[in-house]
Design a protein around this motif. Structure first.
Motif, PDB file in Angstrom:
ATOM      1  N   SER A  38       0.805  -1.223   0.000  1.00 47.97           N
ATOM      2  CA  SER A  38       0.000   0.000   0.000  1.00 47.97           C
ATOM      3  C   SER A  38       0.842   1.278   0.000  1.00 47.97           C
ATOM      4  O   SER A  38       0.291   2.364  -0.111  1.00 47.97           O
ATOM      5  CB  SER A  38      -0.938   0.005   1.215  1.00 47.97           C
ATOM      6  OG  SER A  38      -0.222   0.259   2.411  1.00 47.97           O
ATOM      7  N   PHE A  39       2.157   1.156   0.128  1.00 50.74           N
ATOM      8  CA  PHE A  39       3.011   2.346   0.180  1.00 50.74           C
ATOM      9  C   PHE A  39       3.319   2.845  -1.233  1.00 50.74           C
ATOM     10  O   PHE A  39       3.743   2.062  -2.084  1.00 50.74           O
ATOM     11  CB  PHE A  39       4.337   2.046   0.887  1.00 50.74           C
ATOM     12  CG  PHE A  39       4.206   1.608   2.325  1.00 50.74           C
ATOM     13  CD1 PHE A  39       3.090   1.922   3.077  1.00 50.74           C
ATOM     14  CD2 PHE A  39       5.217   0.879   2.919  1.00 50.74           C
ATOM     15  CE1 PHE A  39       2.983   1.521   4.408  1.00 50.74           C
ATOM     16  CE2 PHE A  39       5.124   0.470   4.241  1.00 50.74           C
ATOM     17  CZ  PHE A  39       4.001   0.791   4.984  1.00 50.74           C
ATOM     18  N   PRO A  40       3.142   4.151  -1.482  1.00 48.01           N
ATOM     19  CA  PRO A  40       3.466   4.690  -2.807  1.00 48.01           C
ATOM     20  C   PRO A  40       4.914   4.388  -3.189  1.00 48.01           C
ATOM     21  O   PRO A  40       5.833   4.593  -2.400  1.00 48.01           O
ATOM     22  CB  PRO A  40       3.251   6.197  -2.650  1.00 48.01           C
ATOM     23  CG  PRO A  40       2.304   6.330  -1.490  1.00 48.01           C
ATOM     24  CD  PRO A  40       2.641   5.181  -0.571  1.00 48.01           C
ATOM     25  N   ALA A  41       5.074   3.851  -4.363  1.00 44.77           N
ATOM     26  CA  ALA A  41       6.387   3.498  -4.924  1.00 44.77           C
ATOM     27  C   ALA A  41       7.126   2.478  -4.064  1.00 44.77           C
ATOM     28  O   ALA A  41       8.327   2.298  -4.221  1.00 44.77           O
ATOM     29  CB  ALA A  41       7.245   4.742  -5.142  1.00 44.77           C
ATOM     30  N   GLY A  42       6.443   1.832  -3.124  1.00 46.20           N
ATOM     31  CA  GLY A  42       7.092   0.838  -2.285  1.00 46.20           C
ATOM     32  C   GLY A  42       8.176   1.412  -1.396  1.00 46.20           C
ATOM     33  O   GLY A  42       9.068   0.704  -0.959  1.00 46.20           O
ATOM     34  N   ALA A  43       8.103   2.712  -1.102  1.00 45.01           N
ATOM     35  CA  ALA A  43       9.126   3.383  -0.285  1.00 45.01           C
ATOM     36  C   ALA A  43       8.703   3.414   1.178  1.00 45.01           C
ATOM     37  O   ALA A  43       7.518   3.389   1.500  1.00 45.01           O
ATOM     38  CB  ALA A  43       9.344   4.806  -0.785  1.00 45.01           C
ATOM     39  N   CYS A  44       9.671   3.503   2.059  1.00 42.64           N
ATOM     40  CA  CYS A  44       9.399   3.594   3.487  1.00 42.64           C
ATOM     41  C   CYS A  44       8.618   4.879   3.770  1.00 42.64           C
ATOM     42  O   CYS A  44       9.063   5.964   3.390  1.00 42.64           O
ATOM     43  CB  CYS A  44      10.713   3.589   4.274  1.00 42.64           C
ATOM     44  SG  CYS A  44      10.460   3.773   6.068  1.00 42.64           S
ATOM     45  N   PRO A  45       7.460   4.795   4.430  1.00 44.64           N
ATOM     46  CA  PRO A  45       6.697   6.008   4.715  1.00 44.64           C
ATOM     47  C   PRO A  45       7.331   6.900   5.789  1.00 44.64           C
ATOM     48  O   PRO A  45       6.975   8.062   5.911  1.00 44.64           O
ATOM     49  CB  PRO A  45       5.339   5.482   5.184  1.00 44.64           C
ATOM     50  CG  PRO A  45       5.577   4.092   5.621  1.00 44.64           C
ATOM     51  CD  PRO A  45       6.761   3.584   4.834  1.00 44.64           C
TER      52      PRO A  45
END
Length: 85
Positions: A38-45
Motif C-alpha cells: 500500500s506504500f506509494p512506490a514501495g518506499a518507506c513512509p
C-alpha cells in the motif's frame, strides 16, 4: 546485527524473526508485505528510503541472538489515498 523488530510498524502484526516476507529500510523501519503493497512506490513512509526484504535469522541462532522485543508503531504510516473516506 539487525534488531529484527517483532511487529509491522503500520498494522502492528506480529512478525517472526525467521519470517522471509518482512521488509526493512536502512533505518530498520519494519513492515509486513501487505502494508508495503500500500506504500506509494514501495518506499518507506517514515524516511522515503528503499525497502528490502529483511534477512531472516536461522532458528538456532535466535537462541544466542534473539530478535528485539521493542514494538514500534507509526500510526501515520498509511498514505491518505488508502484510508477510507
Amino acid at each position: 546485527m539487525l534488531e529484527l523488530r517483532p511487529n509491522c510498524e503500520c498494522c502492528d502484526r506480529d512478525l517472526s524473526p525467521s519470517a522471509d516476507d518482512v521488509y526493512i529500510c536502512s533505518f530498520e523501519c519494519t513492515w509486513c508485505a501487505d502494508c508495503v503493497r500500500s506504500f506509494p512506490a514501495g518506499a518507506c513512509p517514515n524516511c522515503a528510503g528503499t525497502l528490502q526484504l529483511r534477512p531472516s535469522r536461522a532458528p538456532h541462532k535466535l537462541v544466542t541472538a534473539p530478535g528485539s522485543t521493542l514494538r514500534v508503531v507509526s500510526p501515520d504510516c498509511r498514505p491518505a489515498a488508502t484510508l477510507p473516506s
